[in-house]
Motif scaffolding. Structure first.
Motif, PDB file in Angstrom:
ATOM      1  N   PHE A 251      19.650   6.311 -29.338  1.00  0.00           N
ATOM      2  CA  PHE A 251      20.454   6.963 -28.684  1.00  0.00           C
ATOM      3  C   PHE A 251      21.901   6.261 -29.045  1.00  0.00           C
ATOM      4  O   PHE A 251      22.719   7.358 -29.344  1.00  0.00           O
ATOM      5  CB  PHE A 251      20.510   6.650 -27.203  1.00  0.00           C
ATOM      6  N   ARG A 252      22.115   5.195 -29.358  1.00  0.00           N
ATOM      7  CA  ARG A 252      23.540   4.836 -29.714  1.00  0.00           C
ATOM      8  C   ARG A 252      23.988   5.200 -30.877  1.00  0.00           C
ATOM      9  O   ARG A 252      24.849   5.397 -31.000  1.00  0.00           O
ATOM     10  CB  ARG A 252      23.476   3.273 -29.542  1.00  0.00           C
ATOM     11  N   ALA A 253      22.730   5.078 -32.007  1.00  0.00           N
ATOM     12  CA  ALA A 253      23.000   5.775 -33.355  1.00  0.00           C
ATOM     13  C   ALA A 253      23.327   6.892 -33.142  1.00  0.00           C
ATOM     14  O   ALA A 253      24.351   7.548 -33.944  1.00  0.00           O
ATOM     15  CB  ALA A 253      21.792   5.321 -34.043  1.00  0.00           C
ATOM     16  N   LEU A 254      22.968   8.009 -32.511  1.00  0.00           N
ATOM     17  CA  LEU A 254      23.178   9.511 -32.457  1.00  0.00           C
ATOM     18  C   LEU A 254      24.268   9.568 -31.854  1.00  0.00           C
ATOM     19  O   LEU A 254      25.124  10.685 -32.454  1.00  0.00           O
ATOM     20  CB  LEU A 254      21.815  10.000 -31.986  1.00  0.00           C
ATOM     21  N   TYR A 255      24.756   8.923 -30.555  1.00  0.00           N
ATOM     22  CA  TYR A 255      25.649   9.571 -30.150  1.00  0.00           C
ATOM     23  C   TYR A 255      26.969   8.721 -29.852  1.00  0.00           C
ATOM     24  O   TYR A 255      27.728   8.948 -29.175  1.00  0.00           O
ATOM     25  CB  TYR A 255      25.173   9.756 -28.578  1.00  0.00           C
ATOM     26  N   GLY A 256      26.845   7.336 -30.503  1.00  0.00           N
ATOM     27  CA  GLY A 256      27.989   6.489 -30.413  1.00  0.00           C
ATOM     28  C   GLY A 256      28.170   5.785 -29.415  1.00  0.00           C
ATOM     29  O   GLY A 256      29.499   5.041 -29.473  1.00  0.00           O
ATOM     30  N   ARG A 257      27.331   5.846 -28.245  1.00  0.00           N
ATOM     31  CA  ARG A 257      27.663   5.011 -26.933  1.00  0.00           C
ATOM     32  C   ARG A 257      26.300   4.660 -26.491  1.00  0.00           C
ATOM     33  O   ARG A 257      25.085   5.246 -26.577  1.00  0.00           O
ATOM     34  CB  ARG A 257      28.195   5.831 -26.097  1.00  0.00           C
ATOM     35  N   PRO A 258      26.195   3.575 -26.003  1.00  0.00           N
ATOM     36  CA  PRO A 258      24.828   3.158 -25.255  1.00  0.00           C
ATOM     37  C   PRO A 258      24.465   4.246 -23.992  1.00  0.00           C
ATOM     38  O   PRO A 258      25.338   4.976 -23.608  1.00  0.00           O
ATOM     39  CB  PRO A 258      25.354   1.754 -24.185  1.00  0.00           C
ATOM     40  N   LEU A 259      23.238   4.276 -23.830  1.00  0.00           N
ATOM     41  CA  LEU A 259      22.556   5.401 -23.068  1.00  0.00           C
ATOM     42  C   LEU A 259      23.162   5.285 -21.656  1.00  0.00           C
ATOM     43  O   LEU A 259      23.693   6.055 -20.913  1.00  0.00           O
ATOM     44  CB  LEU A 259      21.188   5.249 -23.094  1.00  0.00           C
ATOM     45  N   GLY A 260      23.274   3.702 -21.164  1.00  0.00           N
ATOM     46  CA  GLY A 260      23.722   3.792 -19.780  1.00  0.00           C
ATOM     47  C   GLY A 260      25.335   4.082 -19.568  1.00  0.00           C
ATOM     48  O   GLY A 260      25.478   4.662 -18.666  1.00  0.00           O
ATOM     49  N   MET A 261      26.056   3.612 -20.471  1.00  0.00           N
ATOM     50  CA  MET A 261      27.466   4.161 -20.545  1.00  0.00           C
ATOM     51  C   MET A 261      27.348   5.676 -20.549  1.00  0.00           C
ATOM     52  O   MET A 261      28.491   6.272 -19.814  1.00  0.00           O
ATOM     53  CB  MET A 261      28.194   3.649 -21.586  1.00  0.00           C
ATOM     54  N   PHE A 262      26.751   6.219 -21.480  1.00  0.00           N
ATOM     55  CA  PHE A 262      26.787   7.670 -21.574  1.00  0.00           C
ATOM     56  C   PHE A 262      26.652   8.528 -20.172  1.00  0.00           C
ATOM     57  O   PHE A 262      27.272   9.229 -19.726  1.00  0.00           O
ATOM     58  CB  PHE A 262      25.965   8.401 -22.531  1.00  0.00           C
ATOM     59  N   ALA A 263      25.328   8.009 -19.587  1.00  0.00           N
ATOM     60  CA  ALA A 263      24.910   8.660 -18.377  1.00  0.00           C
ATOM     61  C   ALA A 263      26.141   8.291 -17.143  1.00  0.00           C
ATOM     62  O   ALA A 263      26.442   9.429 -16.432  1.00  0.00           O
ATOM     63  CB  ALA A 263      23.677   7.861 -17.935  1.00  0.00           C
ATOM     64  N   ARG A 264      26.681   7.316 -17.263  1.00  0.00           N
ATOM     65  CA  ARG A 264      27.651   6.868 -16.131  1.00  0.00           C
ATOM     66  C   ARG A 264      28.892   7.726 -16.453  1.00  0.00           C
ATOM     67  O   ARG A 264      29.257   8.274 -15.247  1.00  0.00           O
ATOM     68  CB  ARG A 264      27.944   5.517 -16.355  1.00  0.00           C
ATOM     69  N   GLU A 265      29.018   7.943 -17.538  1.00  0.00           N
ATOM     70  CA  GLU A 265      30.305   8.822 -18.068  1.00  0.00           C
ATOM     71  C   GLU A 265      30.187  10.322 -17.653  1.00  0.00           C
ATOM     72  O   GLU A 265      30.872  10.877 -16.890  1.00  0.00           O
ATOM     73  CB  GLU A 265      30.905   8.783 -19.308  1.00  0.00           C
ATOM     74  N   GLU A 266      28.899  10.745 -17.800  1.00  0.00           N
ATOM     75  CA  GLU A 266      28.667  12.128 -17.404  1.00  0.00           C
ATOM     76  C   GLU A 266      28.611  12.325 -16.005  1.00  0.00           C
ATOM     77  O   GLU A 266      28.985  13.328 -15.353  1.00  0.00           O
ATOM     78  CB  GLU A 266      27.299  12.477 -17.950  1.00  0.00           C
ATOM     79  N   ARG A 267      28.064  11.252 -15.354  1.00  0.00           N
ATOM     80  CA  ARG A 267      28.134  11.432 -13.613  1.00  0.00           C
ATOM     81  C   ARG A 267      29.598  11.455 -13.110  1.00  0.00           C
ATOM     82  O   ARG A 267      29.774  12.213 -12.332  1.00  0.00           O
ATOM     83  CB  ARG A 267      27.484  10.188 -13.084  1.00  0.00           C
ATOM     84  N   LEU A 268      30.552  10.555 -13.913  1.00  0.00           N
ATOM     85  CA  LEU A 268      31.795  10.606 -13.437  1.00  0.00           C
ATOM     86  C   LEU A 268      32.421  11.891 -13.744  1.00  0.00           C
ATOM     87  O   LEU A 268      33.528  12.351 -13.092  1.00  0.00           O
ATOM     88  CB  LEU A 268      32.545   9.243 -14.086  1.00  0.00           C
ATOM     89  N   LYS A 269      32.287  12.487 -14.916  1.00  0.00           N
ATOM     90  CA  LYS A 269      32.818  13.851 -15.220  1.00  0.00           C
ATOM     91  C   LYS A 269      32.302  14.745 -14.038  1.00  0.00           C
ATOM     92  O   LYS A 269      33.112  15.483 -13.827  1.00  0.00           O
ATOM     93  CB  LYS A 269      32.610  14.169 -16.596  1.00  0.00           C
ATOM     94  N   GLN A 270      31.167  14.782 -13.769  1.00  0.00           N
ATOM     95  CA  GLN A 270      30.615  15.761 -12.812  1.00  0.00           C
ATOM     96  C   GLN A 270      31.357  15.521 -11.536  1.00  0.00           C
ATOM     97  O   GLN A 270      31.765  16.612 -10.865  1.00  0.00           O
ATOM     98  CB  GLN A 270      29.191  15.773 -12.582  1.00  0.00           C
ATOM     99  N   ALA A 271      31.383  14.243 -11.093  1.00  0.00           N
ATOM    100  CA  ALA A 271      32.199  14.021  -9.904  1.00  0.00           C
ATOM    101  C   ALA A 271      33.544  14.699  -9.716  1.00  0.00           C
ATOM    102  O   ALA A 271      34.081  14.918  -8.713  1.00  0.00           O
ATOM    103  CB  ALA A 271      32.097  12.513  -9.777  1.00  0.00           C
TER     104      ALA A 271
END
Length: 322
Positions: A251-271
């Motif tokens: 996940f980190r290699a493909l998307y440039g961020r740790p999975l947990g960080m990505f999931a948290r950022e997506e939750r905050l974007k939706q919030a």
């Protein structure tokens, strides 16, 4: 317009358009997944520098160059995935640099996992580039065939972990003054070749099986589709049938961020979206929807990402919509 380029590096590759713009050649790409552009410069025979800006999921086309080419690739933003004929994928991530023999690297496909890639490629037609560098600085002992044999002795691309000196060369290539562009590029490529001749810090790019890559993509798609559904990494591993080690690394290699960080950022974007879509909804309820039982922790996380408190964000953006 569909056209081909006039250098053997792109033998068989079809571009959407190719045209001259001052001292560079612009190669435009376009397909169902998006579009991109490569701005190419030739400061000396056999030496090419391409500034790559891709906004697409893939630009892959099968091709076999008609000469002996080596490419040095640097990723500034995003990531780029090479899928080789043996079914494994290697990923070039932000800040990474890799080197490969284009004829030896047999690709089945290539992709841009996050949908964007900004970077730089130095492509060297080995024999002609060797002659150009020798004319520029005779006696320095730069041996491009030896560098190729050292760094490109296998079918997978080699990752060169950029030490500060190498990272600086790329940074300066991104910022070159157009008034001195071609001679400056030659000096930087000469410097890069010298640094690579003493570089010991190189390894094959991390490889992931097709199954691991597919399952990691499924996790990514699920996080995008259900951003408020808070799930642990252990749950995601169980649901999608992948080990934690493989999922985290891929996940980190493909998307440039740790999975947990990505999931948290997506939750905050939706919030942030919910704060505007539900103007009467209390912040505490938005926090709960975003997976935060504690409103103060939600507010702190929201402020860290958006640089405003949830209420200030709602006020500012609600006012701008009126």
């Amino acid at each position: 317009m569909i056209c081909t380029a006039d250098i053997s590096l792109f033998a068989g590759y079809k571009f959407h358009n190719v045209f001259r713009d001052g001292d560079c050649t612009v190669y435009q790409l376009k397909n169902a997944t998006g579009q991109g552009e490569m701005r190419g410069y030739c400061p000396a025979p056999g030496i090419y520098v391409f500034y790559n800006c891709l906004r697409m999921a893939t630009c892959y086309q099968p091709q076999v160059p008609s000469a002996d080419w080596v490419s040095i690739n640097h990723c500034r933003r995003g990531s780029y995935e090479f899928e080789t004929e043996n079914g494994y994928s290697s990923i070039l991530g932000e800040g990474d640099m890799c080197m490969h023999d284009i004829a030896r690297l047999r690709l089945r496909d290539s992709r841009v996992p996050p949908g964007y890639f900004d970077g730089l490629t130095v492509s060297l037609e080995v024999e002609a580039a060797q002659a150009s560098l020798e004319r520029l600085s005779p006696g320095l002992g730069i041996d491009l065939p030896a560098l190729r044999d050292r760094f490109c002795n296998r079918e997978d691309p080699f990752l060169i972990r950029p030490e500060p000196e190498i990272a600086r060369v790329f940074d300066e290539l991104y910022r070159v003054d157009k008034r001195i562009r071609h001679p400056y590029m030659l000096l930087k490529i000469l410097e890069l070749a010298l640094l690579l001749s003493v570089c010991e810090n190189h390894v094959p790019l991390s490889r992931f099986s097709a199954d691991v890559v597919r399952r990691t993509r499924e996790v990514h798609a699920s996080l995008l589709k259900h951003p408020l559904k808070k799930r642990s990494i252990a749950e995601l591993c169980r649901i999608f049938g992948v080990s934690s080690t493989n999922l985290r690394a891929c996940f980190r290699a493909l998307y440039g961020r740790p999975l947990g960080m990505f999931a948290r950022e997506e939750r905050l974007k939706q919030a942030a979206h919910l704060l505007l879509a539900w103007p009467e909804c209390p912040v505490g309820e938005i926090a709960r929807q975003a997976g935060y039982e504690n409103q103060s922790k939600f507010s702190a996380a929201f402020r860290e990402m958006h640089h405003l408190s949830p209420l200030a964000y709602r006020r500012r953006n609600s006012d701008s919509l009126e």
